[in-house]
Design a protein around this motif. Structure first.
Motif, PDB file in Angstrom:
ATOM      1  N   SER A 194       3.388  29.381  40.380  1.00  0.00           N
ATOM      2  CA  SER A 194       3.499  28.120  41.411  1.00  0.00           C
ATOM      3  C   SER A 194       3.606  28.594  42.918  1.00  0.00           C
ATOM      4  CB  SER A 194       4.878  27.340  41.292  1.00  0.00           C
ATOM      5  OG  SER A 194       5.974  28.312  40.738  1.00  0.00           O
ATOM      6  N   ALA A 217      16.197  26.646  44.171  1.00  0.00           N
ATOM      7  CA  ALA A 217      17.655  27.151  43.366  1.00  0.00           C
ATOM      8  C   ALA A 217      17.330  28.222  42.347  1.00  0.00           C
ATOM      9  CB  ALA A 217      18.093  25.786  42.609  1.00  0.00           C
ATOM     10  N   THR A 218      16.763  29.367  42.840  1.00  0.00           N
ATOM     11  CA  THR A 218      16.502  30.372  41.966  1.00  0.00           C
ATOM     12  C   THR A 218      16.586  31.379  43.005  1.00  0.00           C
ATOM     13  OG1 THR A 218      15.463  31.436  39.943  1.00  0.00           O
ATOM     14  CG2 THR A 218      13.826  30.269  41.778  1.00  0.00           C
ATOM     15  N   SER A 269      10.852  35.371  40.351  1.00  0.00           N
ATOM     16  CA  SER A 269      10.667  33.731  40.247  1.00  0.00           C
ATOM     17  C   SER A 269       9.261  33.404  40.068  1.00  0.00           C
ATOM     18  CB  SER A 269      11.359  33.006  41.448  1.00  0.00           C
ATOM     19  OG  SER A 269      10.509  33.299  42.427  1.00  0.00           O
ATOM     20  N   LEU A 318       7.509  32.312  42.297  1.00  0.00           N
ATOM     21  CA  LEU A 318       6.986  31.622  43.509  1.00  0.00           C
ATOM     22  C   LEU A 318       6.448  32.273  44.634  1.00  0.00           C
ATOM     23  CD1 LEU A 318      10.377  29.537  43.765  1.00  0.00           C
ATOM     24  CD2 LEU A 318       8.207  28.725  42.586  1.00  0.00           C
ATOM     25  N   PHE A 353      29.296  43.696  27.491  1.00  0.00           N
ATOM     26  CA  PHE A 353      28.428  43.907  28.641  1.00  0.00           C
ATOM     27  C   PHE A 353      28.166  45.385  28.788  1.00  0.00           C
ATOM     28  CE2 PHE A 353      29.689  39.694  30.891  1.00  0.00           C
ATOM     29  CZ  PHE A 353      28.758  39.014  30.264  1.00  0.00           C
ATOM     30  N   TRP A 406      19.845  40.783  31.860  1.00  0.00           N
ATOM     31  CA  TRP A 406      20.136  39.780  32.978  1.00  0.00           C
ATOM     32  C   TRP A 406      19.954  40.612  34.344  1.00  0.00           C
ATOM     33  CZ3 TRP A 406      20.338  34.653  31.937  1.00  0.00           C
ATOM     34  CH2 TRP A 406      20.774  34.165  30.645  1.00  0.00           C
ATOM     35  N   ALA A 428      21.682  40.016  36.900  1.00  0.00           N
ATOM     36  CA  ALA A 428      23.077  39.254  36.866  1.00  0.00           C
ATOM     37  C   ALA A 428      23.560  38.883  38.353  1.00  0.00           C
ATOM     38  CB  ALA A 428      24.278  40.184  35.998  1.00  0.00           C
ATOM     39  N   LEU A 453      19.295  27.784  48.132  1.00  0.00           N
ATOM     40  CA  LEU A 453      20.732  27.716  47.378  1.00  0.00           C
ATOM     41  C   LEU A 453      21.435  29.092  46.951  1.00  0.00           C
ATOM     42  CD1 LEU A 453      21.909  24.941  45.025  1.00  0.00           C
ATOM     43  CD2 LEU A 453      22.593  27.131  44.315  1.00  0.00           C
ATOM     44  N   ASN A 454      20.475  29.886  46.460  1.00  0.00           N
ATOM     45  CA  ASN A 454      21.087  31.211  45.875  1.00  0.00           C
ATOM     46  C   ASN A 454      21.458  32.311  46.799  1.00  0.00           C
ATOM     47  OD1 ASN A 454      19.603  29.722  43.817  1.00  0.00           O
ATOM     48  ND2 ASN A 454      20.481  31.384  42.379  1.00  0.00           N
ATOM     49  N   SER A 459      29.098  35.738  43.174  1.00  0.00           N
ATOM     50  CA  SER A 459      28.222  35.221  42.231  1.00  0.00           C
ATOM     51  C   SER A 459      28.999  34.462  40.875  1.00  0.00           C
ATOM     52  CB  SER A 459      27.295  36.549  41.695  1.00  0.00           C
ATOM     53  OG  SER A 459      26.392  36.086  40.718  1.00  0.00           O
ATOM     54  N   ALA A 460      29.002  33.217  41.029  1.00  0.00           N
ATOM     55  CA  ALA A 460      29.700  32.528  40.009  1.00  0.00           C
ATOM     56  C   ALA A 460      29.339  31.155  39.954  1.00  0.00           C
ATOM     57  CB  ALA A 460      31.096  32.655  40.345  1.00  0.00           C
ATOM     58  N   MET A 461      29.514  30.488  38.864  1.00  0.00           N
ATOM     59  CA  MET A 461      28.976  29.017  38.979  1.00  0.00           C
ATOM     60  C   MET A 461      29.626  28.034  39.786  1.00  0.00           C
ATOM     61  SD  MET A 461      28.693  28.361  34.985  1.00  0.00           S
ATOM     62  CE  MET A 461      29.944  29.429  34.198  1.00  0.00           C
ATOM     63  N   GLU A 462      30.830  28.628  40.256  1.00  0.00           N
ATOM     64  CA  GLU A 462      31.776  27.539  41.060  1.00  0.00           C
ATOM     65  C   GLU A 462      30.740  27.540  42.499  1.00  0.00           C
ATOM     66  OE1 GLU A 462      32.818  29.714  39.126  1.00  0.00           O
ATOM     67  OE2 GLU A 462      34.698  29.763  39.414  1.00  0.00           O
ATOM     68  N   SER A 491      27.693  28.335  43.146  1.00  0.00           N
ATOM     69  CA  SER A 491      26.415  27.579  43.022  1.00  0.00           C
ATOM     70  C   SER A 491      26.681  26.289  43.413  1.00  0.00           C
ATOM     71  CB  SER A 491      25.676  27.864  41.889  1.00  0.00           C
ATOM     72  OG  SER A 491      25.359  28.981  41.724  1.00  0.00           O
TER      73      SER A 491
HETATM   74  C1  LIG Z   1      25.579  38.008  31.857  1.00  0.00           C
HETATM   75  C2  LIG Z   1      26.119  37.038  32.949  1.00  0.00           C
HETATM   76  C3  LIG Z   1      27.568  36.542  32.922  1.00  0.00           C
HETATM   77  C4  LIG Z   1      28.220  35.476  33.682  1.00  0.00           C
HETATM   78  N1  LIG Z   1      29.466  35.225  33.761  1.00  0.00           N
HETATM   79  C5  LIG Z   1      30.150  34.488  34.347  1.00  0.00           C
HETATM   80  C6  LIG Z   1      31.222  33.571  34.215  1.00  0.00           C
HETATM   81  O1  LIG Z   1      32.060  34.021  33.226  1.00  0.00           O
HETATM   82  N2  LIG Z   1      31.710  32.896  35.332  1.00  0.00           N
HETATM   83  C7  LIG Z   1      30.984  32.161  36.326  1.00  0.00           C
HETATM   84  O2  LIG Z   1      31.223  31.307  37.048  1.00  0.00           O
HETATM   85  N3  LIG Z   1      29.502  32.921  36.616  1.00  0.00           N
HETATM   86  C8  LIG Z   1      29.241  33.844  35.651  1.00  0.00           C
HETATM   87  N4  LIG Z   1      27.938  34.310  35.846  1.00  0.00           N
HETATM   88  C9  LIG Z   1      27.041  33.947  36.920  1.00  0.00           C
HETATM   89  C10 LIG Z   1      26.487  32.608  36.676  1.00  0.00           C
HETATM   90  O3  LIG Z   1      25.521  32.680  35.422  1.00  0.00           O
HETATM   91  C11 LIG Z   1      25.475  32.402  37.945  1.00  0.00           C
HETATM   92  O4  LIG Z   1      26.245  32.296  39.188  1.00  0.00           O
HETATM   93  C12 LIG Z   1      24.962  30.744  37.966  1.00  0.00           C
HETATM   94  O5  LIG Z   1      24.297  30.761  36.718  1.00  0.00           O
HETATM   95  C13 LIG Z   1      23.840  30.843  39.036  1.00  0.00           C
HETATM   96  O6  LIG Z   1      23.319  29.475  39.011  1.00  0.00           O
HETATM   97  P1  LIG Z   1      21.955  28.976  39.494  1.00  0.00           P
HETATM   98  O7  LIG Z   1      21.612  27.448  38.998  1.00  0.00           O
HETATM   99  O8  LIG Z   1      22.028  29.260  40.991  1.00  0.00           O
HETATM  100  O9  LIG Z   1      20.845  30.070  39.063  1.00  0.00           O
HETATM  101  P2  LIG Z   1      20.314  30.238  37.601  1.00  0.00           P
HETATM  102  O10 LIG Z   1      21.345  29.980  36.489  1.00  0.00           O
HETATM  103  O11 LIG Z   1      19.801  31.686  37.416  1.00  0.00           O
HETATM  104  O12 LIG Z   1      19.026  29.073  37.453  1.00  0.00           O
HETATM  105  C14 LIG Z   1      17.797  29.478  38.119  1.00  0.00           C
HETATM  106  C15 LIG Z   1      16.843  28.797  37.084  1.00  0.00           C
HETATM  107  O13 LIG Z   1      15.489  28.638  37.972  1.00  0.00           O
HETATM  108  C16 LIG Z   1      14.604  28.905  36.940  1.00  0.00           C
HETATM  109  N5  LIG Z   1      13.578  29.373  37.610  1.00  0.00           N
HETATM  110  C17 LIG Z   1      13.260  30.749  38.014  1.00  0.00           C
HETATM  111  N6  LIG Z   1      11.909  30.746  38.798  1.00  0.00           N
HETATM  112  C18 LIG Z   1      11.315  29.545  38.613  1.00  0.00           C
HETATM  113  C19 LIG Z   1      10.221  28.917  38.732  1.00  0.00           C
HETATM  114  N7  LIG Z   1       9.257  29.301  39.488  1.00  0.00           N
HETATM  115  N8  LIG Z   1      10.052  27.544  38.826  1.00  0.00           N
HETATM  116  C20 LIG Z   1      10.801  26.716  37.941  1.00  0.00           C
HETATM  117  N9  LIG Z   1      12.081  27.397  37.641  1.00  0.00           N
HETATM  118  C21 LIG Z   1      12.335  28.508  37.735  1.00  0.00           C
HETATM  119  C22 LIG Z   1      15.164  29.836  36.067  1.00  0.00           C
HETATM  120  O14 LIG Z   1      14.376  29.640  34.764  1.00  0.00           O
HETATM  121  C23 LIG Z   1      16.565  29.228  35.893  1.00  0.00           C
HETATM  122  O15 LIG Z   1      16.814  28.347  34.931  1.00  0.00           O
HETATM  123  C24 LIG Z   1      27.441  35.129  34.944  1.00  0.00           C
HETATM  124  C25 LIG Z   1      26.068  35.743  34.771  1.00  0.00           C
HETATM  125  C26 LIG Z   1      25.459  36.497  34.053  1.00  0.00           C
HETATM  126  C27 LIG Z   1      24.055  36.937  33.970  1.00  0.00           C
END
Ligand SMILES: Cc1cc2nc3c(=O)[nH]c(=O)nc-3n(C[C@H](O)[C@H](O)[C@H](O)COP(=O)(O)OP(=O)(O)OC[C@H]3O[C@@H](n4cnc5c(N)ncnc54)[C@H](O)[C@@H]3O)c2cc1C
Length: 232
Positions: free
Chosen positions: A4, A39-40, A48, A50, A135, A160, A162, A184-185, A192-195, A197
């Motif tokens: 893309s 958001a990647t 990615s 992109l 891990f 990952w 990660a 976003l990222n 780096s945590a879900m909260e 994001s």
């Molecule tokens: C092993 C591991 C353990 C973790 N443990 C924790 C935990 O215990 N607690 C916690 O809070 N956080 C944890 N995290 C961190 C958490 O997973 C991330 O902070 C969170 O997933 C980030 O969310 P995001 O939506 O920004 O990115 P992502 O979840 O990485 O999502 C990005 C998305 O974009 C998609 N993408 C990429 N390129 C393209 C493209 N060209 N076109 C369309 N789509 C695309 C990808 O496929 C993906 O689905 C962990 C991470 C890892 C790797």
């Protein structure tokens, strides 16, 4: 999506819309957007795929790289002797965490529970076969797996990118890469945590709304920190 790229469309110097060209298994496509939230991670090491064309000023992949972590999900019997407990029934921990030691081949071993647990749920005891999340910096070989587990039924491995390779000197990437084009990222470089994001997503939704409606007084409000601190 296989490939893309984004292109900005200008009229008399102003960005009007963003054009997404993409290729999927069913062919090529093209879509137009007023506002875009990426958001990647855009670092080359994450890949990615992109691409951005005709952007003025131009930006390419962002600097920095992500830290590789291998997650191995093992169904088996933990080797509690390795952790100093020959009798597994006396092993009191659900997780073993480590600090960085070059000679150590794993970072953590933790027993995994289902996300939705029923009323009668009981965590598997170390003398029983359970599911564990390991891990490690690199893939585990068989002798390493046999060091951590007495025996196991299955081991699933995922590599990952990660979290960012943190240092003390780098700043945060921009949130606004271009007018109405948000990233976003970048927040992951603060933590780096879900909260994190979720926080970034909410901030970007508010910012995009105010920018789109030209409510400039709502952006970078000078007295905001003071008001937040004194509102209680
Ligand atoms: C092993 C591991 C353990 C973790 N443990 C924790 C935990 O215990 N607690 C916690 O809070 N956080 C944890 N995290 C961190 C958490 O997973 C991330 O902070 C969170 O997933 C980030 O969310 P995001 O939506 O920004 O990115 P992502 O979840 O990485 O999502 C990005 C998305 O974009 C998609 N993408 C990429 N390129 C393209 C493209 N060209 N076109 C369309 N789509 C695309 C990808 O496929 C993906 O689905 C962990 C991470 C890892 C790797």
């Amino acid at each position: 999506m296989k490939r893309s790229h984004w292109r900005s469309i200008y009229t008399s110097g102003e960005v009007l819309q963003y054009q997404l060209n993409f290729t999927t298994a069913s062919g090529t496509g093209l879509e137009l957007y007023d506002i875009v939230v990426l958001a990647t991670p855009l670092q080359a090491s994450v890949g990615s795929g992109l691409r951005f064309r005709d952007f003025e000023p131009s930006f390419d992949e962002l600097p920095g790289s992500y830290h590789g972590t291998v997650a191995t999900i093992v169904h088996g019997y933990l080797n509690t002797s390795f952790f100093g407990f020959p009798d597994p029934r006396l092993f009191p921990f659900a997780s073993v965490l480590t600090t960085e030691t070059p000679s150590l081949f794993f970072n953590s071993v933790a027993s995994v529970c289902p996300v939705n647990i029923s009323a009668g749920f009981r965590r598997k005891q170390p003398q029983e076969a359970g599911v564990y999340k390991v891990f490690s910096p690199r893939s585990l070989d068989k002798p390493q797996l046999k060091t951590l587990f007495r025996s196991y039924y299955s081991a699933q491995v995922t590599e990952w990118q990660a979290y960012p390779q943190y240092g003390s000197s780098q700043g945060l990437p921009p949130v606004e890469l271009h007018p109405n084009l948000y990233y976003l990222n970048g927040i992951e470089w603060a933590g780096s945590a879900m909260e994190m994001s979720s926080v970034a997503a909410k901030n970007i939704a508010l910012l995009a709304y105010h920018r789109w409606n030209k409510q400039t007084d709502m952006v970078d409000q000078k007295d905001l920190m003071h008001r937040i601190k004194t509102e209680l």
